[in-house]
Design an enzyme around this catalytic site. Structure first.
Site, mmCIF file in Angstrom:
data_model
loop_
_atom_site.group_PDB
_atom_site.id
_atom_site.type_symbol
_atom_site.label_atom_id
_atom_site.label_comp_id
_atom_site.label_asym_id
_atom_site.label_seq_id
_atom_site.Cartn_x
_atom_site.Cartn_y
_atom_site.Cartn_z
ATOM 1 N N PRO A 522 -5.053 -6.077 7.365
ATOM 2 C CG PRO A 522 -5.116 -7.594 5.604
ATOM 3 C CD PRO A 522 -4.366 -6.407 6.112
ATOM 4 C CG ASP A 634 -6.306 3.775 17.833
ATOM 5 O OD1 ASP A 634 -7.177 4.672 17.802
ATOM 6 O OD2 ASP A 634 -6.103 2.994 16.900
#
Ligand SMILES: *[C@@H]1O[C@H](CO)[C@@H](O)[C@H](O)[C@H]1NC(C)=O
Ligand SMILES: *[C@@H]1O[C@H](CO)[C@@H](O)[C@H](O)[C@H]1NC(C)=O
Ligand SMILES: *[C@@H]1O[C@H](CO)[C@@H](O)[C@H](O)[C@H]1NC(C)=O
Ligand SMILES: *[C@@H]1O[C@H](CO)[C@@H](O)[C@H](O)[C@H]1NC(C)=O
Ligand SMILES: *[C@@H]1O[C@H](CO)[C@@H](O)[C@H](O)[C@H]1NC(C)=O
Ligand SMILES: *[C@@H]1O[C@H](CO)[C@@H](O)[C@H](O)[C@H]1NC(C)=O
Ligand SMILES: *[C@@H]1O[C@H](CO)[C@@H](O)[C@H](O)[C@H]1NC(C)=O
Ligand SMILES: *[C@@H]1O[C@H](CO)[C@@H](O)[C@H](O)[C@H]1NC(C)=O
Ligand SMILES: *[C@@H]1O[C@H](CO)[C@@H](O)[C@H](O)[C@H]1NC(C)=O
Length: 823
Positions: A522, A634
């Site tokens: 997170p 990515d």
């Protein structure tokens, strides 16, 4: 002076004449030839076509094209028709002759030069000087001849130096005989269609200089290529048998060209507005080492050494006296023959242990490379297992190169170049390495002992502090891990945050402070005690995964600085915790805007185009301009963060790869990435390169324009993703329908939107080699490259119903393109 004023007046007069006859003054036709005192000027005023003399030989008149009012003619002329047959007086005429050719003829009606094409008589023939400096001859509207097809010694933007491997046709530069005589000299410069194309200069027919293989954005044998040229240079394989080299600058009002000088050296000139003159730049090809084959076979040229040539390890001069007297052309020969060569059996299986490779770093690799699409390890093994392979090199952008002939024209650079691996018998390899090996063993041994004792010491200290409840120290074994990767890192300069500090800043990682979920944990918003806002990425400690990504991210991003990359402020390695601290981006990530039906309305075209361009600049920096060459791997909407002014910043370098040197970097056993953004060659074969980033970029670009996720088409029966949808619209010549209705309704920038979609489609093509490099993408977005190729079918659109496509799709596409580009 008065002469030029006179000609200016005459020119003016001529123009008025032309106007009164309704003709453009950049065009000649059979009824409007030009004589010695007349000239044509291109529409933008940059180029002039007319008669001229050089200051050294005023009695020789030439017909040519030059940069209008830009310094002396010796430096501004880009093309000459009659370079070998100058006119002797001012009686010459440049015209469209009866046979439909452009000709230069003298007062006696003698033809001194002709464009020499076969035109049917009586067709409507005209020749126009274009804004690019190209003189184009058209018959009934079709181009039959261009001055760009027969260049002088000058390579201007938009020109194409080409070689057709099927027909053997070439467009090459040819040097002047001397700096005052433009007649044909002995040097030519063009493309050599080797397995990997290269730029060559020949002296008559002998190779004189070569550029080294092209790696998709530069020539590997020119480490210090001028960045202006680098940005704009591209080598294109049109897959019809033609290779061409072309140049385009970001800013087309930037005047610069490359030329081949009478000594066979390629140089660059740039117009300096302040000085009012051309500035000529030194050439990387000027050193003696740059001369083709200077040190002969198996010799290495290093201009930094007092004696520039040396034989490779395991080789000795062919003729020691000649060699010592500085005549190196005979080269070197093996001290010990390779065994399989002694046996004459080139295909025999050699004993694996008998050979090894010697690594030479920063090398201009030899001529006659053979190419194969292998990954680095396969490349090595393939070479090892084939007796005729004597060297190999690997470059992620090029692929596997190997050599089976004598190694010639090798240069050692102080930076740049490629690594070359030479096959040598073990006995040669081990010779001097014994002492080195001992030293290495000792060093490694000592290091291990020190590191282990440090770890124990620190563990013990940690325990101690833990018990006493005081501050907890960083565990240094992780830091040690960074360093024995052999990669340099500025880690020591990277601020280390304390766990408590970050816990306080994020109110104990309060869920209400959570910004999102990154790939490996997170991300929280936080506020340091001094009020500075930060974003903290906390690697999930549960999975145990992610340390590699963490280390990677720290390594990659601590080296980088660019306004389109997110900035790492520091990190925290404590207990089981690994955290990364970034600058805080108030507008969060792009996906939060783009895929939200209300927020999307806030992104007008100006914003989106700015985001598209920003991402491309960030990527270009990663691929090419940063000290390291980096593949992001990515790229996706959630990894693009937006600052308060909606400027994009690329983030999340957990999967980025640093290129160069290390093995396995062009291939990964573990496919990690995001579905929908990964290039086909990566998904299928684990192969990645700059071009796989370009693919992800293309997907992202189409998402930004359409406001739809690539993967949002799950239940659609006609196309299963955005790319399929885009391709269908492209084929139907309805591509604007792809754009978000919010954008299209504004009516403002349809051309720009169309161009962007076109670029997006070029980026998502199935075949990696067809995809443009990021520097090309930027040039295309900025309209510096005007003619975009037609895209081929994107990857992952197989579900498309082929039978529904019109048969003549290519002609339809061509029409679309010209419509888009016509300005
Ligand atoms: C060139 O043509 C113009 C217009 O036809 C004429 O005035 C001029 O004298 C000619 N110049 C020469 C050198 O023939
Ligand atoms: C050159 O040819 C033109 C037309 O073909 C003719 O009018 C002219 O007299 C010729 N001039 C000479 C010197 O032969
Ligand atoms: C010849 O071509 C030009 C432009 O290509 C055109 O403007 C002109 O009308 C044509 N003339 C004839 C007779 O076809
Ligand atoms: C070019 O080749 C010619 C012979 O073909 C030779 O005489 C000349 O010296 C060469 N020039 C250079 C600069 O090597
Ligand atoms: C292009 O270059 C010209 C002159 O060098 C300059 O005036 C102009 O601002 C530049 N344009 C852009 C878009 O950079
Ligand atoms: C421009 O440079 C050339 C040589 O490089 C020189 O001959 C010429 O005089 C210069 N012109 C001006 C206006 O400085
Ligand atoms: C160098 O050696 C070659 C071959 O032995 C010979 O042909 C050539 O003339 C020599 N060059 C010079 C400059 O001596
Ligand atoms: C090896 O090849 C050379 C020429 O290629 C030949 O002359 C020689 O006889 C061969 N030797 C053997 C042992 O086959
Ligand atoms: C070995 O390499 C040579 C030259 O590249 C090639 O012609 C030959 O086919 C290769 N042999 C094998 C067994 O791969």
């Amino acid at each position: 002076m008065s002469g030029s004023n006179l000609s200016l007046l005459l020119h003016l007069y001529y123009c008025l004449c032309c106007l009164s006859f309704g003709n453009a003054f950049d065009t000649i036709t059979s009824s409007t030839p030009i004589n010695d005192s007349q000239a044509l000027v291109s529409n933008n005023g940059v180029f002039r076509l007319g008669f001229f003399s050089l200051s050294s030989s005023t009695d020789h008149r030439y017909v040519g094209i030059w940069y209008n009012n830009r310094g002396v003619l010796e430096e501004s002329v880009i093309w000459i028709a009659n370079r070998n047959k100058p006119l002797k007086d001012d009686s010459g005429v440049f015209m469209v002759s009866d046979d439909g050719n452009l000709v230069v003829s003298d007062g006696q009606n003698q033809t001194l030069w002709s464009s020499n094409v076969r035109n049917p008589r009586g067709v409507n023939v005209s020749a126009q000087i274009l804004d690019t400096g190209n003189l184009v001859l058209k018959a009934n509207g079709n181009t039959v001849w261009e001055s760009f097809w027969e260049p002088l010694n000058v390579f201007v933007p938009m020109m194409r130096l080409s070689t057709n491997v099927r027909t053997g046709e070439k467009v090459e530069l040819t040097s002047w005989k001397s700096s005052s005589d433009p007649s044909t000299g002995s040097f030519t410069s063009g493309l050599q269609p080797l397995a990997i194309p290269e730029n060559f200069v020949w002296n008559n027919t002998k190779p004189y200089w070569r550029s080294g293989p092209w790696n998709g954005h530069s020539f590997t044998g020119i480490p210090n290529m001028n960045s202006f040229v680098l940005e704009g240079l591209s080598l294109v394989n049109d897959n019809q048998g033609t290779f061409y080299l072309t140049l385009a600058f970001f800013n087309s009002s930037y005047l610069s060209y490359l030329y081949l000088d009478p000594q066979g050296i390629s140089r660059q000139r740039i117009w300096d507005d302040e000085k009012g003159n051309w500035t000529t730049y030194d050439s990387p090809a000027e050193t003696e080492c740059a001369l083709y084959g200077k040190c002969g076979a198996f010799g290495i040229c290093n201009s930094q050494k007092p004696s520039i040539c040396s034989c490779m390890k395991g080789f000795k001069p062919n003729n020691i006296d000649e060699w010592n007297s500085g005549n190196w052309t005979n080269g070197c020969t093996r001290i010990n023959q390779l065994r399989c060569h002694r046996l004459n059996n080139t295909d025999s299986e050699p004993d694996d242990n008998e050979y090894g490779f010697l690594k030479l770093e920063r090398i201009k690799v030899p001529d006659f490379a053979e190419w194969s699409e292998h990954l680095e390890n396969e490349c090595k093994n393939r070479c090892l297992n084939n007796c005729s392979c004597i060297a190999y090199a690997f470059d992620a952008a090029i692929g596997c190169m190997s050599w089976s002939k004598d190694l010639i024209d090798i240069q050692k650079f102080s930076y740049g170049g490629l690594d070359l691996y030479i096959r040598l018998p073990r006995s040669e390899l081990d010779k001097k390495n014994i002492t080195v090996a001992i030293i290495i063993t000792v060093v490694i041994g000592t290091t291990i002992i020190i590191v282990v004792s440090l770890i124990f010491l620190l563990r013990w200290m940690n325990k101690d502090r833990d018990r006493t409840g005081r501050r907890v120290y960083v565990k240094f074994e992780e830091l040690a891990m960074f360093e024995d990767n052999g990669k340099e890192t500025k880690l020591h300069q990277l601020p280390l945050f304390k766990f408590e500090e970050l816990a306080t800043a994020t109110i104990d990682f309060n869920p209400s402070n959570k910004l999102g979920q990154g790939g490996f944990g997170p991300v929280y918003m936080g506020k340091l005690l001094d009020g500075k806002e930060i974003a903290v990425k906390r690697l999930s400690s549960v999975s145990g995964q992610g340390f590699e990504e963490f280390a990677n991210e720290v390594l990659v991003i601590s080296e980088l600085q660019h306004r389109n990359l997110v900035r790492l402020l520091g990190c925290c390695i404590e207990r089981e915790e690994k955290m990364l601290v970034y600058e805080y981006m108030p507008n969060k990530s792009l996906d939060a805007f783009l895929f939200d039906s209300t927020k999307r309305k806030l992104l007008d075209w100006k914003n989106r185009f700015n985001i598209i361009k920003g991402i491309s600049r960030g990527l270009l920096y990663l691929h090419q301009d940063s000290r390291l060459r980096i593949i992001h791997s990515d790229l996706k909407a959630s990894n693009i963060l937006l600052d308060e002014e909606m400027n994009p910043k690329i983030s999340d370098f957990g999967m980025a790869r640093i290129f160069g040197g290390n093995e396995n970097q062009a291939n990964t056993g573990r496919i990690v990435g995001t579905y929908g953004y990964m290039a086909p060659e990566y998904v299928l074969r684990g192969h990645f390169s700059e071009k796989s980033d370009v693919f992800s970029y293309g997907v992202l670009l189409l998402e930004i324009i359409s406001g739809r996720r690539n993967t949002s088409f799950y239940n659609n029966e006609h196309f299963f993703n955005l790319l399929g949808y885009a391709w269908k619209l492209w084929i139907e010549d309805n591509i604007l329908a792809l754009a978000d209705t919010e954008l299209v309704s504004k009516q403002c920038c349809h051309q720009e939107i169309l161009r962007c979609i076109h670029v997006g489609l070029l980026c998502v093509q199935e075949h990696a080699n067809y995809r443009p490099s990021m520097s090309m993408v930027i040039s295309m977005l900025n309209s510096e490259i005007i003619d975009l190729l037609s895209p081929t079918q994107p990857a992952f659109t197989a579900a498309l119903h082929e039978e529904s496509l019109p048969n003549n799709k290519w002609s339809i596409n061509d029409v679309t393109i010209t419509n888009i580009e016509g300005r």
